[in-house]
Enzyme design. Structure first.
Site, short mmCIF file in Angstrom:
data_model
loop_
_atom_site.label_atom_id
_atom_site.label_comp_id
_atom_site.label_asym_id
_atom_site.label_seq_id
_atom_site.Cartn_x
_atom_site.Cartn_y
_atom_site.Cartn_z
N ALA A 57 0.85 -1.20 0.00
CA ALA A 57 0.00 0.00 0.00
C ALA A 57 0.88 1.25 0.00
CB ALA A 57 -0.90 -0.01 1.23
N THR A 58 0.29 2.36 -0.38
CA THR A 58 1.00 3.64 -0.34
C THR A 58 0.11 4.69 0.30
OG1 THR A 58 0.15 4.19 -2.54
CG2 THR A 58 2.36 3.27 -2.47
N ILE A 59 0.75 5.66 0.93
CA ILE A 59 0.02 6.88 1.29
C ILE A 59 -0.03 7.69 -0.01
CG2 ILE A 59 2.18 7.89 2.22
CD1 ILE A 59 0.47 9.73 3.98
N SER A 60 -1.21 8.11 -0.42
CA SER A 60 -1.33 8.83 -1.70
C SER A 60 -0.61 10.17 -1.62
CB SER A 60 -2.79 9.07 -2.03
OG SER A 60 -3.50 7.85 -2.08
N GLY A 150 -14.07 -2.94 1.94
CA GLY A 150 -14.67 -1.65 1.62
C GLY A 150 -15.53 -1.67 0.36
N THR A 235 -9.07 -4.68 -3.76
CA THR A 235 -9.04 -6.12 -4.02
C THR A 235 -9.63 -6.93 -2.87
OG1 THR A 235 -6.92 -6.28 -2.91
CG2 THR A 235 -6.88 -5.98 -5.31
N1 SAH Z 1 -5.90 6.76 1.59
C1 SAH Z 1 -4.83 5.86 1.90
C2 SAH Z 1 -4.57 5.00 0.70
C3 SAH Z 1 -3.86 3.75 1.00
S1 SAH Z 1 -3.53 2.76 -0.45
C4 SAH Z 1 -3.59 6.69 2.26
O1 SAH Z 1 -3.38 7.70 1.59
O2 SAH Z 1 -2.83 6.31 3.15
C5 SAH Z 1 -5.06 1.90 -0.65
C6 SAH Z 1 -5.52 1.13 0.54
O3 SAH Z 1 -6.69 0.40 0.19
C7 SAH Z 1 -4.51 0.09 1.06
O4 SAH Z 1 -4.25 0.40 2.39
C8 SAH Z 1 -5.24 -1.24 0.89
O5 SAH Z 1 -4.93 -2.16 1.93
C9 SAH Z 1 -6.69 -0.80 0.92
N2 SAH Z 1 -7.63 -1.72 0.28
C10 SAH Z 1 -7.50 -2.37 -0.90
N3 SAH Z 1 -8.58 -3.12 -1.15
C11 SAH Z 1 -9.45 -2.94 -0.11
C12 SAH Z 1 -10.74 -3.44 0.21
N4 SAH Z 1 -11.38 -4.31 -0.60
N5 SAH Z 1 -11.33 -3.02 1.34
C13 SAH Z 1 -10.70 -2.14 2.18
N6 SAH Z 1 -9.47 -1.66 1.94
C14 SAH Z 1 -8.85 -2.04 0.81
#
Ligand code: SAH
Length: 242
Positions: A57-60, A150, A235
């Site tokens: 994962a990344t912080i956007s 989610g 995913t």
């Molecule tokens: N807004 C966050 C983005 C993190 S990256 C930030 O800026 O820190 C996207 C995130 O979505 C990841 O942490 C990943 O684990 C989560 N993710 C992917 N699929 C998901 C799902 N089906 N349900 C919940 N979270 C999910």
């Protein structure tokens, strides 16, 4: 142009986003200034770029977070004529955006971050606990981090005193790229309500675009494709142990 926004400090980063027109509303600027990105990004917190946070994962990038808020502001802010805003942040990851949103929803608002990886759910919560302000928001129950898929949205009981307004969402922010605009998310969006969602909408599978979905007071839905992006996919939860 986004990289021109990087700064040496949190204030410089936000000032540069303001000067470059990526933040245009003073209330958004105020909210970002209250949240030190160093509590959320393990590397180069004041660069205007995404950074790894583990678990693929990344912080956007900050300009993406700013854009999400700019595109949904009127639904995020409290208004005297409607119930306190309820905001769902799908894929809360680092917890940074979840915190910035909580600075905007007003004292009675609610922001729920949903993560499908428990370690990341804990990461978001832990990052928020690093500051007095973050701890205050968690303790007030204005912000909650939940474990779940989610794509199905989330049902969260109202805060005390806010019962009667239902469990739907005024705002749904999706922080990972979806294969479709998931029907359960659309259903849980209130009328009126607004969703910001990156979608893998190109046949080649290489391109994603952010869509803004608005539901008006009569439940009428308008979809607008905003711009191309590159997000982590939304995913199934990974099977491997981390
Ligand atoms: N807004 C966050 C983005 C993190 S990256 C930030 O800026 O820190 C996207 C995130 O979505 C990841 O942490 C990943 O684990 C989560 N993710 C992917 N699929 C998901 C799902 N089906 N349900 C919940 N979270 C999910």
């Amino acid at each position: 142009m986004a990289w021109t926004c990087s700064g040496a400090t949190n204030t410089a980063l936000i000032d540069n986003m303001w000067k470059n027109g990526l933040i245009t509303d003073a209330r958004i600027k105020e909210a970002f200034l209250k949240v030190d990105r160093a509590n959320y990004s393990p590397s180069m917190p004041y660069e205007d770029s995404p950074q790894p946070i583990g678990y693929d994962a990344t912080i956007s990038a900050p300009h993406m977070h700013a854009s999400a808020i700019e595109h949904m502001l009127s639904y995020i802010l409290p208004s005297s004529s409607s119930p306190a805003p309820r905001v769902l942040d799908v894929g809360s990851g680092s917890g940074y955006l979840t915190h910035v949103l909580a600075e905007l929803v007003g004292e009675r608002g609610l922001v729920v971050g949903v993560e499908h990886i428990e370690e990341l759910r804990l990461l978001g919560e832990g990052n928020m606990s690093k500051s007095d302000e973050g701890r205050r928001l968690l303790e007030s129950a204005k912000v909650r981090f939940r474990l779940g898929d989610g794509r199905k949205g989330w049902s969260e009981a109202p805060r005390e005193g806010e019962e009667g307004w239902g469990t739907g969402w005024d705002v749904i922010h999706v922080g990972a790229s979806a294969v479709e605009i998931h029907p359960q998310l659309l259903e849980q969006l209130k009328a009126p309500g607004c969703m910001f969602i990156p979608v893998d909408d190109d046949e080649s599978g290489y391109n994603q675009h952010v869509w803004r979905i608005e539901k008006d007071g009569n439940g009428e839905i308008t979809r607008k494709r905003l711009f191309g992006v590159r997000y982590v996919p939304l995913t199934d939860a990974p099977r491997r142990a981390w």
